[in-house]
Design a protein around this motif. Structure first.
Motif, mmCIF file in Angstrom:
data_model
loop_
_atom_site.group_PDB
_atom_site.id
_atom_site.type_symbol
_atom_site.label_atom_id
_atom_site.label_comp_id
_atom_site.label_asym_id
_atom_site.label_seq_id
_atom_site.Cartn_x
_atom_site.Cartn_y
_atom_site.Cartn_z
ATOM 1 N N ARG B 109 0.828 -1.224 0.000
ATOM 2 C CA ARG B 109 0.000 0.000 0.000
ATOM 3 C C ARG B 109 0.859 1.269 0.000
ATOM 4 O O ARG B 109 0.485 2.255 -0.609
ATOM 5 C CB ARG B 109 -1.021 -0.016 1.130
ATOM 6 C CG ARG B 109 -0.526 0.145 2.532
ATOM 7 C CD ARG B 109 -1.743 0.283 3.429
ATOM 8 N NE ARG B 109 -1.407 0.436 4.821
ATOM 9 C CZ ARG B 109 -2.286 0.779 5.738
ATOM 10 N NH1 ARG B 109 -3.541 0.999 5.423
ATOM 11 N NH2 ARG B 109 -1.927 0.896 6.989
ATOM 12 N N SER B 112 2.180 1.557 -3.659
ATOM 13 C CA SER B 112 1.096 1.874 -4.589
ATOM 14 C C SER B 112 0.697 3.340 -4.458
ATOM 15 O O SER B 112 0.466 4.029 -5.464
ATOM 16 C CB SER B 112 -0.132 0.999 -4.299
ATOM 17 O OG SER B 112 0.207 -0.339 -4.445
ATOM 18 N N ARG B 113 0.620 3.778 -3.220
ATOM 19 C CA ARG B 113 0.251 5.185 -2.979
ATOM 20 C C ARG B 113 1.309 6.125 -3.553
ATOM 21 O O ARG B 113 0.981 7.118 -4.214
ATOM 22 C CB ARG B 113 0.100 5.402 -1.469
ATOM 23 C CG ARG B 113 -0.383 6.777 -1.057
ATOM 24 C CD ARG B 113 -0.584 6.808 0.462
ATOM 25 N NE ARG B 113 -0.978 8.129 0.926
ATOM 26 C CZ ARG B 113 -0.125 9.104 1.219
ATOM 27 N NH1 ARG B 113 1.176 8.894 1.066
ATOM 28 N NH2 ARG B 113 -0.552 10.271 1.633
ATOM 29 N N THR B 134 -9.544 4.982 1.163
ATOM 30 C CA THR B 134 -8.917 3.701 1.537
ATOM 31 C C THR B 134 -9.127 3.404 3.016
ATOM 32 O O THR B 134 -9.324 2.247 3.400
ATOM 33 C CB THR B 134 -7.409 3.702 1.212
ATOM 34 O OG1 THR B 134 -6.801 4.819 1.847
ATOM 35 C CG2 THR B 134 -7.155 3.762 -0.279
ATOM 36 N N SER B 202 -4.616 -3.313 -3.290
ATOM 37 C CA SER B 202 -3.266 -2.796 -3.000
ATOM 38 C C SER B 202 -3.231 -1.987 -1.711
ATOM 39 O O SER B 202 -2.154 -1.652 -1.221
ATOM 40 C CB SER B 202 -2.773 -1.902 -4.146
ATOM 41 O OG SER B 202 -2.662 -2.642 -5.333
ATOM 42 N N TYR B 203 -4.423 -1.639 -1.198
ATOM 43 C CA TYR B 203 -4.471 -0.737 -0.034
ATOM 44 C C TYR B 203 -5.058 -1.408 1.209
ATOM 45 O O TYR B 203 -5.464 -0.738 2.144
ATOM 46 C CB TYR B 203 -5.290 0.518 -0.395
ATOM 47 C CG TYR B 203 -4.653 1.286 -1.517
ATOM 48 C CD1 TYR B 203 -3.644 2.203 -1.261
ATOM 49 C CD2 TYR B 203 -5.023 1.062 -2.838
ATOM 50 C CE1 TYR B 203 -3.029 2.890 -2.301
ATOM 51 C CE2 TYR B 203 -4.418 1.742 -3.878
ATOM 52 C CZ TYR B 203 -3.417 2.650 -3.603
ATOM 53 O OH TYR B 203 -2.799 3.321 -4.631
#
Lengths: 305, 222
Positions: B109, B112-113, B134, B202-203
């Motif tokens: 995460r 991805s962020r 999220t 992803s989060y």
């Protein structure tokens, strides 16, 4: 000739140091030294950022998430990984210090590690023409009309120390600027603090080699020879330390331990450790540098200036 | 100046004299290459390399029998014995798996962020809105898995229909989270962002691993 009083001696030393700084600025020596350290520091930080980027993007690929152009997002994750700890053990050579060292920003740790390699030779090289050039041209005699040789020698050494401190401080800021532009910094102020703290340790580490450079400069008239001697002497210090360590393993510990104790390379661990250990290194390394300058002074004092 | 130089000389001589007995009590004057380093620890600095070369050269000329270590020197480490598999090892393995899963989720995460911010060029306001989306998703997922754990603890394994119900609710949470995440970005930003950066999976909060672990241990007990 009567000995000057303690206060007068200090005053002369500081005046010579100030003059040394002014002269370094006027002759562009200061600019050259600052640029030398800044380029070396900025370049090594940039190299570190590229390595970190590669590691982080490999990790991102294995996790199935997109890569980034700037590293730093996964630094905290890397800090907890065994792989990084093994790399750090390779750098600092001591398991017991790893947790303490990894509290610092990675970029600051790498900055100090590269300083451990670069600073000795750069400091010795820069300091090696502090006195020899003036002895060769006999310009030194005009200064010696106004002050003693001891004050002249230690004043110039002090001036070079200040120049090294300024250069390393600016090198730390250069590293910060490179890190700021090329990676994601979660806590920029802490990174800056870390870099400046490591620059202070790098300064302490550089002092013995600066002292060696000045000592070489006192010992020969030719600045070129002084530089060559300083570089050979710096390399010799490390080779000598390695030989002493080897001799200790061969059962000569009683004889070589005093020499190992005074060898600057033995104090690297104290510089990594922080706290009281670093404070002790901060007391010892300048003292060792002063002794080296004093040894050079013994040669200079007997010379006809 | 003579006073200061004499003082400096005194410090150096003091350290030299002190180094003989001090090697066993002061970490300051200990050489990091010697007593401090584990036997397998490679020496990375120049002195260490020279020391290693000399030691290696010395070893080649020595008879096979090892000399007894010097007082204060580290004893040669015993060869590692492979651990016997057992209950404790299994527990350690589970702990390591849980820890690794959490680290992986956190890394996913975070990366991805960072990639989304970099690729799509989110401004501060958008970052806050995206983080809220999220966070809301994770709160709902944690509540849902928490309910499932409680349900299993009280009533045993859920029926097939209940399991599908939980799965459907989890999917609903993810779909609505993806809608909220997409709504934060404009069309150009969505086009610039990598698909994985807009994937709600992803989060996912690493805390969810704890619930999954509880479910696993409940299943093992039964």
């Amino acid at each position: 000739m009567t000995e000057p009083s303690l206060l007068l001696s200090f005053r002369d030393t500081f005046l010579v140091a100030r003059f040394e700084l002014v002269r370094a600025r006027r002759t562009w020596q200061a600019m050259a030294v600052i640029l030398l350290f800044a380029i070396a520091s900025g370049g090594s930080t940039y190299g570190f950022v590229q390595i970190l980027l590669e590691i982080e993007n490999n990790l991102a690929a294995s996790l199935g998430v997109p890569p980034t152009d700037a590293p730093g997002a996964l630094t905290d994750v890397l800090l907890g990984s065994d792989d990084l700890r093994r790399v750090m053990r390779g750098l600092i050579n001591d398991w017991s210090l790893i947790d303490d060292v990894l509290k610092w920003p990675l970029v600051a740790v790498f900055h100090f590690w590269t300083s451990l390699i670069l600073v000795p030779w750069l400091a010795a090289f820069v300091a090696a023409d502090t006195i020899s050039e003036d002895v060769r041209t006999r310009a030194v005699r005009f200064e010696l009309l106004r002050t003693g040789r001891l004050e002249l020698v230690y004043g110039r050494f002090l001036g070079q120390c200040l120049l090294l401190a300024i250069s390393l401080f600016l090198a730390g800021l250069t590293s910060f600027a490179v890190a700021w532009w090329t990676m994601i910094l979660n806590d920029p102020l802490y990174v800056m603090y870390g870099l400046l703290a490591m620059s202070l340790r790098a300064f302490l580490w550089g002092l013995p080699f600066l002292g060696l450079g000045v000592a070489c400069s006192e010992s020969v008239k030719s600045p070129t020879w002084a530089r060559i001697l300083a570089l050979i002497g710096t390399t010799g210090m490390f080779i000598g330390h390695g030989i002493l360590i080897w001799l200790r393993t061969k059962g000569y510990g009683l004889y070589v331990s005093p020499l190992i104790g005074v060898s600057p390379a033995s104090w690297i661990r104290s510089l990594w450790a922080g706290g009281l250990d670093t404070a002790l290194a901060g007391l010892y390394l300048p003292a060792f540098a002063m002794v080296l300058v004093g040894l050079g002074y013994l040669v200079l004092a007997r010379r006809d200036a | 100046m003579r006073v200061v130089v004499t003082l400096a000389l005194g410090i150096v001589i003091g350290v030299a004299i002190g180094a003989v007995p001090a090697e066993n009590w002061s970490s300051t004057v200990k050489s990091h290459e010697g007593d401090q380093a584990p036997p397998d620890c490679p020496r990375n600095d120049f002195s260490g390399v020279v020391g290693n070369m000399l030691e290696d050269a010395g070893r080649r000329n020595e008879p096979a029998a090892a000399l007894p270590p010097e007082p204060g020197e580290p004893a040669v480490a015993a060869p590692e014995v492979p651990p016997v598999p057992g209950e404790t090892d299994a527990k350690v393995d589970i702990e390591q798996e849980v820890s690794a899963a959490k680290i992986a989720l956190e890394a996913r995460r975070t990366q991805s962020r960072a990639a989304l911010i970099e690729d799509a060029g989110l401004d501060e306001k958008q970052i806050v809105a995206f983080d809220e989306a999220t966070a809301a998703m994770n709160a709902e997922l944690l509540a849902l898995t928490g309910d499932l754990v409680t349900d299993v603890q009280e009533n045993g394994p859920p029926s097939r229909r209940d399991s599908m119900q939980y799965a459907a609710e989890a999917l609903d949470v993810m779909i609505s989270a993806e809608d909220r995440m997409n709504a934060v970005l404009d069309d150009d930003q969505r086009a610039d962002a990598a698909a994985e950066s807009l994937d709600p999976l992803s989060y996912v909060d690493p805390a969810i691993v704890d619930h999954i672990r509880e479910l696993r241990s409940l299943a093992e007990k039964r």
